[in-house]
Write a protein that holds these residues in place. Structure first.
Motif, PDB file in Angstrom:
ATOM      1  N   ILE A  32       0.839  -1.203   0.000  1.00  0.00           N
ATOM      2  CA  ILE A  32       0.000   0.000   0.000  1.00  0.00           C
ATOM      3  C   ILE A  32       0.875   1.255   0.000  1.00  0.00           C
ATOM      4  O   ILE A  32       1.779   1.390   0.823  1.00  0.00           O
ATOM      5  N   THR A  33       0.575   2.166  -0.933  1.00  0.00           N
ATOM      6  CA  THR A  33       1.361   3.403  -0.987  1.00  0.00           C
ATOM      7  C   THR A  33       0.951   4.379   0.098  1.00  0.00           C
ATOM      8  O   THR A  33       1.796   5.071   0.661  1.00  0.00           O
ATOM      9  N   HIS A  34      -0.374   4.480   0.381  1.00  0.00           N
ATOM     10  CA  HIS A  34      -0.811   5.389   1.443  1.00  0.00           C
ATOM     11  C   HIS A  34      -2.270   5.137   1.801  1.00  0.00           C
ATOM     12  O   HIS A  34      -2.968   4.375   1.123  1.00  0.00           O
ATOM     13  N   ALA A  35      -2.733   5.813   2.853  1.00  0.00           N
ATOM     14  CA  ALA A  35      -4.001   5.442   3.505  1.00  0.00           C
ATOM     15  C   ALA A  35      -5.253   6.082   2.900  1.00  0.00           C
ATOM     16  O   ALA A  35      -6.340   5.915   3.446  1.00  0.00           O
ATOM     17  N   HIS A  36      -5.150   6.811   1.785  1.00  0.00           N
ATOM     18  CA  HIS A  36      -6.367   7.367   1.177  1.00  0.00           C
ATOM     19  C   HIS A  36      -7.267   6.231   0.664  1.00  0.00           C
ATOM     20  O   HIS A  36      -6.776   5.186   0.248  1.00  0.00           O
ATOM     21  N   ALA A  37      -8.584   6.512   0.677  1.00  0.00           N
ATOM     22  CA  ALA A  37      -9.568   5.455   0.423  1.00  0.00           C
ATOM     23  C   ALA A  37      -9.394   4.759  -0.921  1.00  0.00           C
ATOM     24  O   ALA A  37      -9.645   3.559  -1.044  1.00  0.00           O
ATOM     25  N   ASP A  38      -8.965   5.482  -1.955  1.00  0.00           N
ATOM     26  CA  ASP A  38      -8.858   4.848  -3.272  1.00  0.00           C
ATOM     27  C   ASP A  38      -7.595   3.990  -3.403  1.00  0.00           C
ATOM     28  O   ASP A  38      -7.450   3.258  -4.382  1.00  0.00           O
ATOM     29  N   HIS A  39      -6.701   4.054  -2.428  1.00  0.00           N
ATOM     30  CA  HIS A  39      -5.467   3.268  -2.484  1.00  0.00           C
ATOM     31  C   HIS A  39      -5.442   2.138  -1.452  1.00  0.00           C
ATOM     32  O   HIS A  39      -4.736   1.152  -1.638  1.00  0.00           O
ATOM     33  N   ALA A  40      -6.154   2.325  -0.345  1.00  0.00           N
ATOM     34  CA  ALA A  40      -6.135   1.340   0.746  1.00  0.00           C
ATOM     35  C   ALA A  40      -7.539   0.798   0.947  1.00  0.00           C
ATOM     36  O   ALA A  40      -8.385   1.452   1.546  1.00  0.00           O
ATOM     37  N   ARG A  41      -7.793  -0.386   0.377  1.00  0.00           N
ATOM     38  CA  ARG A  41      -9.130  -0.979   0.492  1.00  0.00           C
ATOM     39  C   ARG A  41      -9.077  -2.240   1.333  1.00  0.00           C
ATOM     40  O   ARG A  41      -8.094  -2.969   1.328  1.00  0.00           O
ATOM     41  N   ARG A  42     -10.198  -2.486   1.994  1.00  0.00           N
ATOM     42  CA  ARG A  42     -10.281  -3.614   2.922  1.00  0.00           C
ATOM     43  C   ARG A  42     -10.338  -4.962   2.213  1.00  0.00           C
ATOM     44  O   ARG A  42     -10.658  -5.030   1.038  1.00  0.00           O
ATOM     45  N   GLY A  43     -10.052  -6.029   2.952  1.00  0.00           N
ATOM     46  CA  GLY A  43     -10.348  -7.390   2.519  1.00  0.00           C
ATOM     47  C   GLY A  43      -9.159  -8.210   2.067  1.00  0.00           C
ATOM     48  O   GLY A  43      -9.299  -9.414   1.855  1.00  0.00           O
ATOM     49  N   SER A  44      -7.969  -7.613   1.902  1.00  0.00           N
ATOM     50  CA  SER A  44      -6.813  -8.415   1.484  1.00  0.00           C
ATOM     51  C   SER A  44      -6.257  -9.174   2.687  1.00  0.00           C
ATOM     52  O   SER A  44      -6.463  -8.800   3.837  1.00  0.00           O
ATOM     53  N   ARG A  45      -5.548 -10.288   2.393  1.00  0.00           N
ATOM     54  CA  ARG A  45      -5.083 -11.153   3.480  1.00  0.00           C
ATOM     55  C   ARG A  45      -3.919 -10.519   4.237  1.00  0.00           C
ATOM     56  O   ARG A  45      -3.801 -10.647   5.444  1.00  0.00           O
ATOM     57  N   GLU A  46      -3.042  -9.828   3.507  1.00  0.00           N
ATOM     58  CA  GLU A  46      -1.812  -9.326   4.130  1.00  0.00           C
ATOM     59  C   GLU A  46      -1.469  -7.976   3.496  1.00  0.00           C
ATOM     60  O   GLU A  46      -1.572  -7.821   2.284  1.00  0.00           O
ATOM     61  N   TYR A  47      -1.119  -7.011   4.344  1.00  0.00           N
ATOM     62  CA  TYR A  47      -0.764  -5.676   3.844  1.00  0.00           C
ATOM     63  C   TYR A  47       0.661  -5.319   4.257  1.00  0.00           C
ATOM     64  O   TYR A  47       1.098  -5.650   5.362  1.00  0.00           O
ATOM     65  N   HIS A  48       1.362  -4.614   3.372  1.00  0.00           N
ATOM     66  CA  HIS A  48       2.683  -4.075   3.696  1.00  0.00           C
ATOM     67  C   HIS A  48       2.680  -2.584   3.366  1.00  0.00           C
ATOM     68  O   HIS A  48       2.158  -2.179   2.323  1.00  0.00           O
ATOM     69  N   ALA A  49       3.277  -1.784   4.254  1.00  0.00           N
ATOM     70  CA  ALA A  49       3.291  -0.336   4.047  1.00  0.00           C
ATOM     71  C   ALA A  49       4.445   0.272   4.826  1.00  0.00           C
ATOM     72  O   ALA A  49       5.101  -0.416   5.624  1.00  0.00           O
ATOM     73  N   ALA A  50       4.698   1.556   4.589  1.00  0.00           N
ATOM     74  CA  ALA A  50       5.719   2.254   5.371  1.00  0.00           C
ATOM     75  C   ALA A  50       5.239   2.364   6.814  1.00  0.00           C
ATOM     76  O   ALA A  50       4.061   2.593   7.077  1.00  0.00           O
ATOM     77  N   ARG A  51       6.162   2.196   7.750  1.00  0.00           N
ATOM     78  CA  ARG A  51       5.808   2.081   9.170  1.00  0.00           C
ATOM     79  C   ARG A  51       5.055   3.300   9.699  1.00  0.00           C
ATOM     80  O   ARG A  51       4.090   3.160  10.440  1.00  0.00           O
ATOM     81  N   SER A  52       5.466   4.505   9.311  1.00  0.00           N
ATOM     82  CA  SER A  52       4.836   5.704   9.883  1.00  0.00           C
ATOM     83  C   SER A  52       3.387   5.879   9.432  1.00  0.00           C
ATOM     84  O   SER A  52       2.652   6.686   9.998  1.00  0.00           O
ATOM     85  N   GLY A  53       2.964   5.125   8.423  1.00  0.00           N
ATOM     86  CA  GLY A  53       1.588   5.230   7.954  1.00  0.00           C
ATOM     87  C   GLY A  53       0.670   4.142   8.513  1.00  0.00           C
ATOM     88  O   GLY A  53      -0.530   4.127   8.215  1.00  0.00           O
ATOM     89  N   VAL A  54       1.225   3.252   9.325  1.00  0.00           N
ATOM     90  CA  VAL A  54       0.429   2.108   9.800  1.00  0.00           C
ATOM     91  C   VAL A  54      -0.751   2.558  10.663  1.00  0.00           C
ATOM     92  O   VAL A  54      -1.849   2.009  10.566  1.00  0.00           O
ATOM     93  N   GLY A  55      -0.559   3.586  11.499  1.00  0.00           N
ATOM     94  CA  GLY A  55      -1.647   4.076  12.352  1.00  0.00           C
ATOM     95  C   GLY A  55      -2.843   4.537  11.532  1.00  0.00           C
ATOM     96  O   GLY A  55      -3.993   4.229  11.847  1.00  0.00           O
ATOM     97  N   LEU A  56      -2.571   5.274  10.457  1.00  0.00           N
ATOM     98  CA  LEU A  56      -3.643   5.755   9.577  1.00  0.00           C
ATOM     99  C   LEU A  56      -4.285   4.589   8.824  1.00  0.00           C
ATOM    100  O   LEU A  56      -5.502   4.521   8.662  1.00  0.00           O
TER     101      LEU A  56
END
Ligand SMILES: [Zn+2]
Ligand SMILES: [Zn+2]
Length: 334
Positions: A32-56
């Motif tokens: 995932i590049t970032h937490a905006h709705a069109d980029h981060a969608r629910r339902g996948s088994r496993e997600y990887h992202a930059a650590r500082s964006g995990v809270g969002l």
């Protein structure tokens, strides 16, 4: 040149690494590049992202989602690919994704900007063979003013309204833009800012990452009937014209968005003031960035992808648009 990213019904896919990037349908492994709705969608088994964006991301994807946070620049092995996240300067934790297979390098920018933003990490130019770039504002009319100029206008608007006893209600996207405005306001004044609940809910994720914001208070915490005269209030555009607005009486309304560059734009109407402030790259810096990556092939996506691809081909750069389902316009509106 081997394609390291292809388009599948689920979204952008790296066959060598066996993962998708910002997929719009559930997949096994999503980067995932970032937490905006069109980029981060629910339902996948496993997600990887930059650590500082995990809270969002956690707020977006829900408490059950399996999210792995990674440091910027840390090399990760996925199948035959080596992957790393690099700052995109768009919102907190936003990342470009670098993919390397057998010496060939592709970079997927996600959304990005080159302007300074104290609420997130600074964009890093990542040299590559192929660059998948966003094209949200990829037209020559889109050029951003220096932030001091924009903030000067915004604080002047607030002061002028306060002088006549009115509240200033500024509408902007709840994730990213609101926190950027709060960080910039906090650098210029100690005055507290009132925030809509949808924005308040995202502030912890920023403050926990050490991002300094102006002091804030939720609008809902104020005693009923108490005046907001002279105060600055920040709210998402969805609150504009809603009953929620009544408590501010005869308030002045403003909208902060890159779309405000175009006067008479349908998004301009109804607001007393427009402030041109975008978390996407503008036209001159888009071209500069493409050149700086050294990419021999450019794949624009989002917004004016076709126009950008045509422009690049005219100046001798191999370019073809990628038809994704990312929606840059919605981002500034929600
Ligand atoms: Zn975005
Ligand atoms: Zn986007």
């Amino acid at each position: 040149m081997t394609d390291l990213v292809t388009l599948t019904p689920e979204g952008l896919y790296c066959p060598q690494g066996g993962f998708h990037i910002d997929p719009w349908r559930p997949v096994a492994c999503a980067l995932i590049t970032h937490a905006h709705a069109d980029h981060a969608r629910r339902g996948s088994r496993e997600y990887h992202a930059a650590r500082s964006g995990v809270g969002l991301l956690r707020r977006r994807l829900g408490p059950e989602a399996g999210i792995c946070g990674h440091g910027f620049g840390e090399p990760l092995a996925f199948g035959d690919a080596t992957v790393s996240f690099h700052p995109a300067g768009h919102v907190l934790g936003s990342a470009q994704i670098r993919i390397e297979v057998g010496g060939e390098v592709w970079v997927i920018s996600g959304d990005y900007k080159r302007d300074p933003d104290p609420s997130c990490e600074t964009f890093e130019v990542v040299p590559c063979d192929a660059f998948v770039t966003e094209a949200t504002f990829a037209l020559p009319i889109y050029r951003w003013d220096p932030i001091d100029q924009v903030m000067g206008a915004l604080l002047g608007w607030w002061d002028a309204n306060a002088a006549v006893g009115r509240a200033s209600v500024l509408f902007c996207y709840a994730l990213g833009k609101a926190q950027r405005v709060l960080a910039e306001v906090g650098r210029r004044t100690d005055r507290p800012v009132f925030v809509h609940g949808a924005i308040d809910a995202l502030l912890d994720a920023y403050r926990c990452e050490g991002i300094a914001l102006a002091p804030t208070a939720p609008v809902g915490a104020r005693i009923k009937g108490e005046s907001f005269a002279g105060e600055l209030v920040i709210a998402p555009p969805s609150a504009f014209g809603s009953p929620w607005m009544r408590r501010f009486g005869d308030a002045s309304t403003g909208f902060a968005s890159g779309w405000m560059r175009v006067r008479g734009n349908r998004r301009w109407r109804g607001f007393d003031r427009g402030f041109v402030l975008s978390d996407h790259v503008d036209w001159p810096r888009l071209l500069q960035t493409i050149e700086a990556t050294g990419a021999r092939r450019v794949l624009p996506t989002h917004g004016y992808a076709d126009a950008l691809a045509r422009y690049l081909r005219d100046v001798g750069v191999a370019a073809e648009p990628l038809e994704t389902q990312f929606d840059g316009e919605a981002e500034d509106v929600e």
